[in-house]
Design a protein around this motif. Structure first.
Motif, short mmCIF file in Angstrom:
data_model
loop_
_atom_site.label_atom_id
_atom_site.label_comp_id
_atom_site.label_asym_id
_atom_site.label_seq_id
_atom_site.Cartn_x
_atom_site.Cartn_y
_atom_site.Cartn_z
N GLU A 162 -0.34 22.76 3.83
CA GLU A 162 -1.21 22.15 4.83
C GLU A 162 -2.28 21.26 4.23
N ASP A 163 -2.81 21.64 3.07
CA ASP A 163 -3.87 20.83 2.48
C ASP A 163 -3.37 19.51 1.91
N HIS A 164 -2.06 19.26 2.04
CA HIS A 164 -1.49 17.97 1.65
C HIS A 164 -0.86 17.24 2.84
N THR A 165 -0.82 17.88 4.02
CA THR A 165 -0.10 17.28 5.14
C THR A 165 -0.83 17.31 6.48
N ASN A 166 -1.95 18.02 6.60
CA ASN A 166 -2.50 18.22 7.94
C ASN A 166 -3.19 16.99 8.54
N GLY A 167 -3.20 15.88 7.81
CA GLY A 167 -3.72 14.64 8.37
C GLY A 167 -2.65 13.61 8.66
N VAL A 168 -1.38 13.98 8.43
CA VAL A 168 -0.31 12.99 8.55
C VAL A 168 -0.15 12.49 9.98
N GLU A 169 -0.19 13.39 10.95
CA GLU A 169 0.03 12.96 12.33
C GLU A 169 -1.05 12.00 12.79
N GLU A 170 -2.30 12.29 12.45
CA GLU A 170 -3.40 11.38 12.81
C GLU A 170 -3.20 10.03 12.12
N LEU A 171 -2.78 10.04 10.87
CA LEU A 171 -2.53 8.80 10.14
C LEU A 171 -1.44 7.97 10.80
N LEU A 172 -0.35 8.63 11.22
CA LEU A 172 0.76 7.92 11.86
C LEU A 172 0.32 7.26 13.16
N TYR A 173 -0.58 7.92 13.90
CA TYR A 173 -1.08 7.32 15.13
C TYR A 173 -1.94 6.09 14.85
N ARG A 174 -2.63 6.09 13.73
CA ARG A 174 -3.61 5.04 13.47
C ARG A 174 -3.07 3.86 12.68
N THR A 217 0.84 -1.20 0.00
CA THR A 217 0.00 0.00 0.00
C THR A 217 0.87 1.24 0.00
N VAL A 218 0.50 2.20 -0.84
CA VAL A 218 1.20 3.49 -0.93
C VAL A 218 0.16 4.59 -0.77
N LEU A 219 0.52 5.63 -0.04
CA LEU A 219 -0.35 6.80 0.09
C LEU A 219 0.44 8.03 -0.33
N VAL A 220 -0.14 8.79 -1.25
CA VAL A 220 0.49 10.03 -1.72
C VAL A 220 -0.28 11.19 -1.12
N ASP A 221 0.37 11.92 -0.21
CA ASP A 221 -0.20 13.08 0.50
C ASP A 221 -1.32 12.66 1.45
N CYS A 222 -1.58 13.51 2.43
CA CYS A 222 -2.62 13.24 3.42
C CYS A 222 -3.01 14.56 4.08
N GLY A 223 -3.86 15.33 3.40
CA GLY A 223 -4.29 16.60 3.95
C GLY A 223 -5.57 17.06 3.29
N GLY A 224 -6.29 17.95 3.95
CA GLY A 224 -7.52 18.46 3.37
C GLY A 224 -8.32 19.25 4.38
N SER A 225 -9.50 19.70 3.95
CA SER A 225 -10.35 20.55 4.77
C SER A 225 -11.71 19.92 5.01
N GLY A 226 -11.80 18.60 4.91
CA GLY A 226 -13.09 17.94 5.10
C GLY A 226 -13.54 17.98 6.54
N LEU A 227 -14.78 17.56 6.77
CA LEU A 227 -15.30 17.52 8.13
C LEU A 227 -14.52 16.53 8.98
N ASP A 228 -13.99 15.48 8.37
CA ASP A 228 -13.15 14.51 9.06
C ASP A 228 -11.69 14.77 8.70
N ASN A 229 -10.82 14.55 9.68
CA ASN A 229 -9.39 14.69 9.44
C ASN A 229 -8.97 13.76 8.30
N ALA A 230 -8.10 14.26 7.41
CA ALA A 230 -7.66 13.47 6.26
C ALA A 230 -6.99 12.18 6.69
N LEU A 269 7.56 12.83 15.05
CA LEU A 269 6.55 11.85 15.41
C LEU A 269 6.77 10.54 14.66
N ALA A 270 7.07 10.64 13.36
CA ALA A 270 7.29 9.43 12.56
C ALA A 270 8.44 8.60 13.12
N GLU A 271 9.53 9.26 13.46
CA GLU A 271 10.69 8.55 13.99
C GLU A 271 10.36 7.88 15.32
#
Length: 678
Positions: free
Chosen positions: A493-505, A454-467, A530-532
């Motif tokens: 930010e619209d490409h990265t603001n969900g990264v931390e939540e993704l790393l936790y999950r 699995t590969v994910l390219v970018d993780c950010g956005g302005s949706g009601l749910d965190n990206a 955080l990633a490290e």
């Protein structure tokens, strides 16, 4: 709208600090028609304010305000909040003569302060959320909030009927079940509701609970269905539109389950279990409450939120007793802390072990591979429908006199669940690979999986749910529990603001980012740290490279087309299944020119359009060269008029199929030899 005015206003709540702004709720008394207002300060000084302070400021009124991570809200209807922002500084001119009305707000703020002083730093965010409903600190407290979400126990910190039920229980413990206990309970409920800011969830619960408590006060027999109907009628008289709200529906679904199922489940337990044992009684009562509250609310929760926490009953059984103790003890310790802070801190250390026990349970359950079922997978949705269908059929047959042992429908449900959980990647393997442009609002996140990687390219956005939640929910629904490579095309930010939540999950093996990416606001620094700490290997890409991931081949280009960060980001060419896809990030025409000059771009099946359909990208020559069968635009509500009309017209000429996430939701494409739209 758009006018500027000098106003005098009364502060109605404490200022809330955001990312680069301060939010202030006020009641305007002079300068514009008197009304409630939400004001934002982006520059200038905000003095220490408290509810009841009278201020003067110059404001610019606007009908809408766009902030990163939040959909635009428009305030136009009568009695709704006015929206605007403050120009310059805020001046305090005194205190309102009605400042005493804001005592509950002051008390709530005092409780928050005392929680920070009494409890250790690792437990204070949870206690603050539990006692006041303010989850701001808890959301920033590592992965605890995420663990609670996956365990299905977020209701614990979302002030609701559970809190009022516990408060009522404490009052009845002190005074017994009497008229005075009911009166005290109603008074405590009103105070707690005001402290919690009269949020819709707590107001609904307060109305229902108070009406139920009125029966002994008035000397009447307590008829639960009648009381519940009266509460619903009262709420709908206040706001008829609330009937369409998920909060009201979930609240009443929970209460209906508690009222009608608990007697039946309790009767069954007394008939079949050794209820003389106190531990057995406590365990059975906890399970009965959890099952009853969940039974009618679960389908609504799955429909609205797309998740079914499988171990929620277990998490509740193991921790609700501790939560109830912490809830009552927390207020007692705050009262002690106001007078004897040293003693309160000492006692806080002892009670913190209960919080740590709860967090250990939530983190353990949340980390399980199958902690949640995600209805984005149609098989999971069909399973849930079949569960309720079988249970209804069993109940009807029993009422008709046809005896069928409960173990038969229960066993069929378990078998169906195992099939769903263990065959999550079958559809991916059959397709050869799937590319999905996720609906993250105004932003971008593209998932590629072939069943083996699995590969994910970018993780950010302005949706009601965190990206990050959107990406994790989708991938987990496919049975993909880890991400081999996460690529950040650039750091906007619209490409990265969900990264931390993704790393936790989710477990992420590699994180790839541009080596010369600008990091003025420390976004990258925070992500890499955080990633490290979570075991992810960070890779700074300084030149074009190719990587094999499972059966996918990724070619990552660095056009380096000027000083604009958009033009210096990573462009990804993916060979997956029987097709190819080109993911442009925010790359514009300059980057396209560099790629064309290097002869780096072949014909592709799918083009993820650059810069959300901006007119600065997707030149005619570029589109003519890539000859994509399908173009996908990742876009949400925005103030930039994206996608641009001229780009839509241009895409219609060169691409047979054009899809948009703001219209289609998630756009999933099966990457077969003959590419099909999913």
């Amino acid at each position: 709208m758009g006018e500027t005015a000098e106003v005098t206003a009364v502060v109605t709540d404490y200022p809330q600090e955001g990312d680069g702004y301060t939010k202030l709720e006020v009641r305007i008394t002079e300068g514009v028609p008197r009304e409630q207002a939400v004001l934002y300060l982006y520059s200038g000084e905000m003095p220490g304010l408290a509810p009841g302070d009278v201020i003067q400021a110059e404001i610019k009124i606007t009908s809408a305000l766009v902030r990163a991570g939040e959909r635009t809200r428009t305030y136009t209807a009568q009695n709704q909040n006015l929206l605007g922002y403050i120009r310059g500084d805020v001046t305090v001119t005194g205190r309102s003569s009605q400042a005493w009305l804001y005592f509950p707000k002051v008390l709530c703020q005092r409780v928050k302060t005392l929680c920070g002083e009494i409890f250790p730093s690792d437990t204070a965010p949870f206690m603050t959320a539990l006692l006041t409903g303010d989850t701001t600190a808890l959301k920033n407290d590592g992965g605890h909030y995420t663990a609670m979400r996956l365990s299905g126990v977020l209701h614990i910190v979302a002030v609701s009927g559970m809190h009022l039920f516990v408060l009522t229980s404490y009052c009845e413990t002190v005074l017994g079940k009497s008229r005075w206990a009911s009166l005290l309970s109603i008074a405590v409920i009103v105070l707690f509701t005001l402290m919690a800011g009269c949020r819709p969830s707590i107001v609904r619960a307060a109305v229902m609970q108070s009406i139920l408590l009125l029966a002994p006060v008035l000397g009447r027999e307590n008829d639960s269905p009648t009381s519940l109907s009266a509460a619903l009628l009262l709420l709908l008289l206040i706001n008829p539109a609330a009937v369409a709200g998920v909060g009201l529906q979930l609240s009443f679904a929970c209460v209906i389950g508690l009222l009608f199922l608990i007697p039946k489940l309790s009767g069954w337990c007394h008939a079949h279990l050794p209820m003389r044992n106190k531990l057995m009684r406590t365990t059975a009562n906890s399970l009965n409450c959890t099952i009853s509250a969940t039974a009618f609310a679960l389908p609504l929760s799955a429909w609205y939120f797309g998740t079914v926490p499988l171990f929620s009953p277990v998490a509740n059984l193991l921790t609700l007793w501790a939560v109830e103790i912490c809830f009552g003890a927390g207020y007692i310790l705050c009262a002690i802390g106001a007078v004897l802070p040293g003693l309160a801190s000492l006692l806080g250390l002892a009670f913190s072990w209960l919080v740590r026990w709860c967090m250990l349970v939530y983190e353990t359950i949340g980390a399980m591979p199958f902690a949640c079922l995600y209805t984005a997978d149609n098989r999971a949705a069909l399973w849930l429908i079949s569960v309720y269908g079988l249970m209804i059929l069993w109940y009807v047959l029993r009422r008709l006199g046809v005896f069928i042992h409960f173990g038969i429908p229960a066993g069929l449900c378990v078998i169906g669940l195992c099939v769903v959980l263990l065959t999550g990647d079958v559809s991916i393997r059959q397709a050869g690979g799937i590319l999905t442009v996720l609906d993250v609002g105004q932003g971008e996140s593209v998932a590629l999986t072939d069943g083996t990687a699995t590969v994910l390219v970018d993780c950010g956005g302005s949706g009601l749910d965190n990206a990050g939640d959107v990406a994790a929910d989708y991938l987990l629904s496919l049975g993909q529990s880890e991400i081999d490579i996460l690529i950040l095309t650039h750091l906007h930010e619209d490409h990265t603001n969900g990264v931390e939540e993704l790393l936790y999950r989710m477990e992420v093996n590699y994180l790839i980012y541009p080596a010369d990416a600008e990091d003025a606001d420390d976004t990258l620094t925070d992500i890499l740290a955080l990633a490290e700490s979570l075991g992810t290997r960070n890779v700074a890409l300084s030149s074009d490279c190719t990587a094999q991931v499972g059966n996918m081949v990724l070619t990552m280009y660095l056009p380096q087309a000027g000083s604009d960060e958009n033009e210096r980001g990573i462009v990804v060419l993916a060979e997956i299944g029987g097709g190819t896809a080109l993911i442009m990030g925010d790359a514009g025409e300059n980057a396209e020119t560099v790629l064309l000059a290097q002869d780096a771009v072949p014909d592709v099946d799918v083009l993820v359009v650059g810069h959300h359909g901006s007119k600065t990208a997707s030149s005619a020559l570029f589109l003519q060269t890539v000859q994509a069968e399908t173009a996908v635009i990742s876009v949400g509500y925005n103030s930039y008029n994206l996608p641009a009309e001229e780009i839509l017209e241009r895409l219609s000429v060169y691409c047979p199929t054009v899809l948009r996430t703001d219209e289609e939701g998630n756009v999933a494409i099966a990457m077969t030899e003959e590419e099909e739209n999913g």
